[in-house]
Enzyme design. Sequence first.
Site, short mmCIF file in Angstrom:
data_model
loop_
_atom_site.label_atom_id
_atom_site.label_comp_id
_atom_site.label_asym_id
_atom_site.label_seq_id
_atom_site.Cartn_x
_atom_site.Cartn_y
_atom_site.Cartn_z
N THR A 145 -1.17 1.49 6.98
CA THR A 145 -0.71 0.41 6.12
C THR A 145 -0.58 -0.85 6.97
O THR A 145 -0.49 -0.77 8.19
CB THR A 145 0.63 0.77 5.44
OG1 THR A 145 1.00 -0.30 4.56
CG2 THR A 145 1.74 0.99 6.44
N THR A 198 0.85 -1.19 0.00
CA THR A 198 0.00 0.00 0.00
C THR A 198 0.88 1.23 0.00
O THR A 198 1.93 1.22 0.63
CB THR A 198 -0.83 0.05 1.31
OG1 THR A 198 -1.64 -1.10 1.34
CG2 THR A 198 -1.69 1.29 1.40
N GLY A 240 -5.07 -4.93 7.05
CA GLY A 240 -6.24 -4.06 7.01
C GLY A 240 -7.33 -4.42 7.99
O GLY A 240 -7.98 -3.54 8.57
N ARG A 292 -12.57 -9.78 -0.97
CA ARG A 292 -12.10 -9.20 0.30
C ARG A 292 -11.75 -7.71 0.10
O ARG A 292 -11.11 -7.33 -0.85
CB ARG A 292 -10.87 -9.96 0.77
CG ARG A 292 -10.23 -9.42 2.06
CD ARG A 292 -9.08 -8.49 1.78
NE ARG A 292 -8.40 -8.08 3.02
CZ ARG A 292 -7.48 -7.14 3.08
NH1 ARG A 292 -7.11 -6.49 2.00
NH2 ARG A 292 -6.92 -6.82 4.23
#
Length: 338
Positions: free
Chosen positions: A249, A198, A252, A226
């Site tokens: 980050t 990310t 999640g 997801r």
Amino acid sequence: MPTRRKFLQSSAAGLAGLAASPLAAVALPAAPVAGKPVVISTWDAGVNANKGAWKVIGPGGYALDAVEAGVMVTESEQGCCVGLGGNPDRDGIVTLDACIMDEKFNCGGVAGLERIKHPISVARRVMERTPHVLLVGEGAQQFAVSQGFPLEPQQLSADAKKAYAEWLKTSKYQPVVNIENSKSRPTGPVGGPQNHDTIAMLALDAQGRLSGSCTTSGMAFKMRGRVGDSPLIGSGLFVDPAVGAAAATGQGEDVVRIAGAHLIVELMRQGRTPQQACKEAIERIAAIKGAKAKDIQVAFIAISKTGQTGAYALQKGFNFTVSTTDTPVLRDSEFLLK
Ligand code: SD4
């Protein structure tokens, strides 16, 4: 029957009460404070991304344009992580999540977006051209195409193909901690197999306007459908012009559990520095996860409305990039689990 005068009096009293309540303080737009621009982003991918952002913000541009342009650099870096070069889900398909937020509480996001190179720009279009804040899957792709974004071929990058073939041998879902840090990648800087990646970026421009962006291919080999924290306003990203901004980050699911970015902004509102607020959010995750905390990585970055920055990670290995000039500075983050 209330007379008109009584009605006006009670309305005025109501408004006065509202102005005195903490809620009113939250809702009132803050006047931006002019100063020097600052950009902060996650991981060492942030070095190139911040350079992209600085081209906009350095000469006096808008923070929102900077956070979009900045993470677009990473979305285009096929060898890196974010964007279509990322690892696929367990069905072998790359699905992208992103969101963006400005200094007026405008926000937009996309989740599970396929075959579009710049999800962050689609997120911005969702914000600017729809009455919604989040579009997912097929609908997000339809919207992107209607906005003129080209459909890229459905294919994996060479690295992702290799990583997926390797993963299929066991089909175990075991995210690798800190795989976003290019030094941790098994095949060296940029280009090794990545597990989850990310980039999140926060920027304060010279006019004191704050914005943030976040874009990811999500956790590698995730279940089809997801969605992580990265496209979710309040979890992966939050901006409040009266206080500051934060972004996340890492794993999640554990960011969503505590509404991470929003929590950090609220902690800053109560007086914590960006660094203290990030640390407190990480401590909360550690307390929830207990012994399992060591198996995951989560990290936060934050910036105050005056440009003070901070970051904190659950464990060693997270780095972040700060720019206050056109030369970005990469820093190792402090962390909780020693
Ligand atoms: C997710 N937070 O999808 C993202 C993954 C990530 O660096 O941040 N990777 O859960």
